[in-house]
Design a protein around this motif. Structure first.
Motif, PDB file in Angstrom:
ATOM      1  N   PHE A   1      10.293   4.287   4.940  1.00 20.88           N
ATOM      2  CA  PHE A   1       8.950   5.290   4.637  1.00 20.88           C
ATOM      3  C   PHE A   1       9.120   5.903   3.224  1.00 20.88           C
ATOM      4  O   PHE A   1       7.933   5.901   2.682  1.00 20.88           O
ATOM      5  CB  PHE A   1       8.987   6.519   5.705  1.00 20.88           C
ATOM      6  N   SER A   2       9.998   6.312   2.698  1.00 21.83           N
ATOM      7  CA  SER A   2      10.205   6.795   1.402  1.00 21.83           C
ATOM      8  C   SER A   2       9.911   5.759   0.437  1.00 21.83           C
ATOM      9  O   SER A   2       9.140   5.804  -0.627  1.00 21.83           O
ATOM     10  CB  SER A   2      11.692   7.159   1.127  1.00 21.83           C
ATOM     11  N   ARG A   3      10.291   4.633   0.662  1.00 16.29           N
ATOM     12  CA  ARG A   3      10.064   3.476  -0.350  1.00 16.29           C
ATOM     13  C   ARG A   3       8.532   3.208  -0.384  1.00 16.29           C
ATOM     14  O   ARG A   3       7.770   2.844  -1.379  1.00 16.29           O
ATOM     15  CB  ARG A   3      10.626   2.001   0.122  1.00 16.29           C
ATOM     16  N   ASN A   4       7.766   3.553   0.704  1.00 15.60           N
ATOM     17  CA  ASN A   4       6.359   3.356   0.627  1.00 15.60           C
ATOM     18  C   ASN A   4       5.610   4.817   0.287  1.00 15.60           C
ATOM     19  O   ASN A   4       4.360   4.827   0.534  1.00 15.60           O
ATOM     20  CB  ASN A   4       5.856   2.832   1.963  1.00 15.60           C
ATOM     21  N   GLY A   5       6.306   5.504  -0.112  1.00 15.86           N
ATOM     22  CA  GLY A   5       5.639   6.744  -1.020  1.00 15.86           C
ATOM     23  C   GLY A   5       5.466   8.042   0.220  1.00 15.86           C
ATOM     24  O   GLY A   5       4.579   8.876  -0.120  1.00 15.86           O
ATOM     25  N   TRP A   6       6.135   8.119   1.200  1.00 18.93           N
ATOM     26  CA  TRP A   6       5.934   9.120   2.437  1.00 18.93           C
ATOM     27  C   TRP A   6       6.937  10.097   1.880  1.00 18.93           C
ATOM     28  O   TRP A   6       8.051   9.769   1.402  1.00 18.93           O
ATOM     29  CB  TRP A   6       6.229   8.674   3.804  1.00 18.93           C
ATOM     30  N   ASP A   7       6.402  11.550   2.168  1.00 21.53           N
ATOM     31  CA  ASP A   7       7.379  12.713   2.232  1.00 21.53           C
ATOM     32  C   ASP A   7       7.851  12.791   3.683  1.00 21.53           C
ATOM     33  O   ASP A   7       7.378  12.913   4.667  1.00 21.53           O
ATOM     34  CB  ASP A   7       6.550  13.713   1.850  1.00 21.53           C
ATOM     35  N   VAL A   8       9.455  12.458   3.649  1.00 26.34           N
ATOM     36  CA  VAL A   8      10.076  12.481   5.043  1.00 26.34           C
ATOM     37  C   VAL A   8      11.016  13.515   5.312  1.00 26.34           C
ATOM     38  O   VAL A   8      11.664  13.870   4.488  1.00 26.34           O
ATOM     39  CB  VAL A   8      10.806  10.981   4.841  1.00 26.34           C
ATOM     40  N   GLU A   9      10.754  13.954   6.511  1.00 25.13           N
ATOM     41  CA  GLU A   9      11.844  14.674   7.153  1.00 25.13           C
ATOM     42  C   GLU A   9      12.251  14.275   8.481  1.00 25.13           C
ATOM     43  O   GLU A   9      11.712  13.340   8.957  1.00 25.13           O
ATOM     44  CB  GLU A   9      11.127  16.112   7.691  1.00 25.13           C
ATOM     45  N   THR A  10      13.523  14.538   8.729  1.00 26.36           N
ATOM     46  CA  THR A  10      14.165  13.913   9.850  1.00 26.36           C
ATOM     47  C   THR A  10      14.793  15.052  10.840  1.00 26.36           C
ATOM     48  O   THR A  10      15.181  16.363  10.187  1.00 26.36           O
ATOM     49  CB  THR A  10      15.592  12.954   9.577  1.00 26.36           C
ATOM     50  N   ALA A  11      14.889  14.895  12.002  1.00 29.62           N
ATOM     51  CA  ALA A  11      15.643  15.594  13.086  1.00 29.62           C
ATOM     52  C   ALA A  11      16.238  14.967  13.951  1.00 29.62           C
ATOM     53  O   ALA A  11      15.848  13.624  14.302  1.00 29.62           O
ATOM     54  CB  ALA A  11      14.412  16.482  13.805  1.00 29.62           C
ATOM     55  N   SER A  12      17.621  15.417  14.543  1.00 24.71           N
ATOM     56  CA  SER A  12      18.443  14.700  15.222  1.00 24.71           C
ATOM     57  C   SER A  12      18.254  15.013  16.759  1.00 24.71           C
ATOM     58  O   SER A  12      18.789  14.473  17.540  1.00 24.71           O
ATOM     59  CB  SER A  12      19.713  15.177  15.025  1.00 24.71           C
TER      60      SER A  12
ATOM     61  N   MET B   1       0.854  -1.168   0.144  1.00 24.60           N
ATOM     62  CA  MET B   1      -0.117   0.055  -0.142  1.00 24.60           C
ATOM     63  C   MET B   1       0.967   1.122  -0.058  1.00 24.60           C
ATOM     64  O   MET B   1       1.908   1.154   0.945  1.00 24.60           O
ATOM     65  CB  MET B   1      -1.035   0.202   1.074  1.00 24.60           C
ATOM     66  N   THR B   2       0.952   2.200  -1.083  1.00 23.07           N
ATOM     67  CA  THR B   2       1.348   3.334  -0.925  1.00 23.07           C
ATOM     68  C   THR B   2       0.571   4.696  -0.474  1.00 23.07           C
ATOM     69  O   THR B   2      -0.378   4.760  -0.846  1.00 23.07           O
ATOM     70  CB  THR B   2       1.867   3.560  -2.220  1.00 23.07           C
ATOM     71  N   TYR B   3       1.318   5.314   0.226  1.00 21.35           N
ATOM     72  CA  TYR B   3       0.663   6.285   1.271  1.00 21.35           C
ATOM     73  C   TYR B   3       0.981   7.651   0.395  1.00 21.35           C
ATOM     74  O   TYR B   3       1.972   8.353   0.837  1.00 21.35           O
ATOM     75  CB  TYR B   3       1.027   6.496   2.561  1.00 21.35           C
ATOM     76  N   ASN B   4       0.111   8.207  -0.651  1.00 19.56           N
ATOM     77  CA  ASN B   4       0.557   9.055  -1.200  1.00 19.56           C
ATOM     78  C   ASN B   4       0.161  10.410  -0.542  1.00 19.56           C
ATOM     79  O   ASN B   4      -0.722  10.570   0.176  1.00 19.56           O
ATOM     80  CB  ASN B   4      -0.229   9.273  -2.664  1.00 19.56           C
ATOM     81  N   SER B   5       0.920  11.620  -0.808  1.00 16.19           N
ATOM     82  CA  SER B   5       0.914  12.888  -0.167  1.00 16.19           C
ATOM     83  C   SER B   5       0.775  12.983   1.228  1.00 16.19           C
ATOM     84  O   SER B   5      -0.259  13.455   2.019  1.00 16.19           O
ATOM     85  CB  SER B   5      -0.282  13.593  -0.659  1.00 16.19           C
ATOM     86  N   SER B   6       1.542  12.013   2.094  1.00 12.78           N
ATOM     87  CA  SER B   6       1.599  11.887   3.308  1.00 12.78           C
ATOM     88  C   SER B   6       2.856  12.128   4.034  1.00 12.78           C
ATOM     89  O   SER B   6       3.936  11.872   3.249  1.00 12.78           O
ATOM     90  CB  SER B   6       1.070  10.642   3.698  1.00 12.78           C
ATOM     91  N   SER B   7       2.885  12.889   4.989  1.00 14.25           N
ATOM     92  CA  SER B   7       4.277  13.423   5.616  1.00 14.25           C
ATOM     93  C   SER B   7       4.407  12.804   6.846  1.00 14.25           C
ATOM     94  O   SER B   7       3.610  12.708   7.748  1.00 14.25           O
ATOM     95  CB  SER B   7       4.387  15.035   5.489  1.00 14.25           C
ATOM     96  N   VAL B   8       5.755  12.617   7.148  1.00 10.92           N
ATOM     97  CA  VAL B   8       6.210  11.926   8.281  1.00 10.92           C
ATOM     98  C   VAL B   8       7.433  12.622   8.903  1.00 10.92           C
ATOM     99  O   VAL B   8       8.395  12.902   8.038  1.00 10.92           O
ATOM    100  CB  VAL B   8       6.660  10.507   8.439  1.00 10.92           C
ATOM    101  N   LEU B   9       7.637  12.952  10.032  1.00 10.57           N
ATOM    102  CA  LEU B   9       8.739  13.575  10.584  1.00 10.57           C
ATOM    103  C   LEU B   9       9.506  12.355  11.622  1.00 10.57           C
ATOM    104  O   LEU B   9       8.687  11.903  12.646  1.00 10.57           O
ATOM    105  CB  LEU B   9       8.516  14.830  11.626  1.00 10.57           C
ATOM    106  N   ILE B  10      10.640  12.104  11.537  1.00 14.29           N
ATOM    107  CA  ILE B  10      11.411  11.225  12.170  1.00 14.29           C
ATOM    108  C   ILE B  10      12.271  11.952  12.772  1.00 14.29           C
ATOM    109  O   ILE B  10      13.102  12.571  12.485  1.00 14.29           O
ATOM    110  CB  ILE B  10      12.187  10.177  11.231  1.00 14.29           C
ATOM    111  N   VAL B  11      12.336  11.737  14.104  1.00 10.54           N
ATOM    112  CA  VAL B  11      13.089  12.159  15.464  1.00 10.54           C
ATOM    113  C   VAL B  11      13.853  11.229  16.138  1.00 10.54           C
ATOM    114  O   VAL B  11      13.260  10.433  16.653  1.00 10.54           O
ATOM    115  CB  VAL B  11      12.280  13.204  16.242  1.00 10.54           C
TER     116      VAL B  11
END
Length: 457
Positions: A25-36, A1-11
């Motif tokens: 997450f990118s492989r499944n179509g998510w727009d990904v941002e990360t924070a340290s 299942m691909t999740y189009n136009s969905s954004s996730v923040l990984i911290v």
């Protein structure tokens, strides 16, 4: 299942974990941002909205609770999943009570993350009801399945406990998640415990928690599954495996919605909805004295069932195409074509392992035969391989099939492991010898990939 136009923040303060989650997450179509860390995450949350935040619990500049508060301040609809290597952190339990979507312990299996993310997306864009039901991967249009799902949806609107009795592999846990996600408790935790997978001497602590020093090795206090599920749903999977000596305490916890941790005398009250599942006939167990009748009747307020796959043949083609599309999405490829004679073979097979067996079969076929039409010849070859007699010693090396570039190593490893287990008729020791791994590694892999443990004994 691909999740189009969905954004996730990984911290997470660990770069390796951020990278692994970003790739998954990118492989499944998510727009990904990360924070340290917390500060960087807070800045990102101030500037854009995320559907999902996945945050480590402990970081050098703060914790996941601060990230959750920042996410809540930015958007009340943002779901937060907490990750931690410390399974007994009291603050994490409190976070679940205050609205964290889920709480997973490290090391994290990507399948767990994907399941939780799928549930987030179901809440953001619920699946419309129609001829084909695809809720939590409950795919099908057979009248029996739809009746079960309609009854489950009606049960979801109540707080009444539910008992699901069905064969292994039919999707009992998916049905439980469907009830939870359709209920007013959907934003609260869904906590599952497999009564068959936890050693008997640890099950009481797993359910109710324990105080520090309650037994040898209890160096810290731990919250149990009942406490972690406060406000949400507790799934008691394989309830038929509950030891008789623990059943009275479970009965009291269900009746009173309160319990004591091991080593404590103070009672803890919880607000939970309980769903129990079993693949055995509990009424027969009651007659045989293997299960308490009062506990059975306490659980069996709303009985539900799921039909085995052999009784819903009209759903086999839908499920096969669903799995082909699901596995293709993981490699950003096209779903493999399924020939008419391949479909004919699928419909003719009995599928004793039900939907789980069909899903595993499709994963194996898509992994080992990427980019080609799946036809009757390949189906027959696969089942001829499975029908080979068990080997008494390490077999001579056979030619190794090489998958096309881009197929995830995890999918190949799982397919190869399952094929080897099928070849040895489920003999773990022989399969481990053939693969050159220890029996302990074999057990860990079976658990990691979600293969049915009783089938591979």
């Amino acid at each position: 299942m691909t999740y189009n136009s969905s954004s996730v923040l990984i911290v997470d303060d660990e770069a390796g974990i951020r990278t692994a989650l970003r790739v998954n997450f990118s492989r499944n179509g998510w727009d990904v941002e990360t924070a340290s860390g917390v500060r960087e995450a807070s800045r990102l949350l101030e500037n854009r909205e995320f559907q999902l935040v996945v945050s480590d619990m402990r970081m050098p500049d703060g914790d996941g609770l601060e990230v959750m508060r920042a996410a809540r301040a930015a958007s009340a609809s943002t779901a937060v999943i907490l990750l931690t290597a410390f399974g007994n952190v009291p603050d994490a339990v409190e976070a679940m009570r205050n609205g964290a979507f889920d709480y997973l312990t490290k090391p994290i299996a990507f399948d767990q993350i994907e399941e939780a993310a799928a549930r987030v997306m179901q809440q953001i864009a619920p699946t419309a009801q129609g001829e084909v039901m695809d809720a939590c991967a409950m795919v099908g249009r057979s009248p029996r399945l739809l009746r079960s799902l309609q009854r489950a949806r009606a049960a979801a609107n109540t707080d009444t406990d539910v008992l699901v009795e069905a064969e292994s592999g039919t999707g009992k846990e998916l049905l439980a998640r469907f009830i939870h996600d359709a209920s007013p408790r959907a934003r609260k935790p869904f906590i599952a415990v497999n009564c068959a997978a936890v050693p008997e001497h640890l099950l009481e602590s797993e359910l109710f928690g324990h105080a520090r020093g309650a037994f040898t090795g209890a160096t810290t206090a731990k919250a149990g599954k009942f406490e972690m599920a406060h406000g949400g749903t507790l799934l008691l999977d394989e309830i038929g495996e509950m030891p008789l000596n623990l059943q009275p305490k479970l009965l009291r916890a269900l009746q009173e919605r309160e319990f004591e941790r091991l080593g404590e005398t103070r009672s803890t009250k919880v607000d939970i909805r309980v769903i129990a599942t079993t693949n055995v006939d509990l009424a027969s167990m009651v007659d045989e004295g293997k299960f308490r009748s009062d506990l059975y009747y306490r659980l069996n307020v709303i009985p539900l069932d799921l039909p085995p796959l052999r009784e819903r043949p009209e759903d086999i083609e839908l499920l096969a195409r669903y799995f082909a599309e699901k596995f293709a999405s993981r490699t950003r490829g096209q779903a493999q074509p399924l020939s008419p004679d391949f479909m004919e073979r699928l419909r003719a097979h009995n599928w004793p392992g039900n939907v789980r067996e069909l899903g595993n079969f499709m994963r194996r076929m898509c992994s080992l035969h990427p980019g080609v039409v799946l036809d009757a010849e390949r189906f027959d070859q696969e089942f001829q391989m499975r029908a080979r007699p068990a080997v008494s010693a390490i077999a001579p090396a056979a030619p190794v099939a090489v998958a096309a570039p881009g197929v995830p190593i995890r999918d190949l490893e799982r397919a190869h492991l399952e094929s080897t287990l099928e070849m040895t008729r489920g003999n773990r020791t022989q399969a481990a010898e053939m693969l050159g791994i220890s029996i302990r590694t074999m057990r860990n892999r079976i658990r990691e990939y979600g293969l049915p443990p009783r089938r591979y004994a």
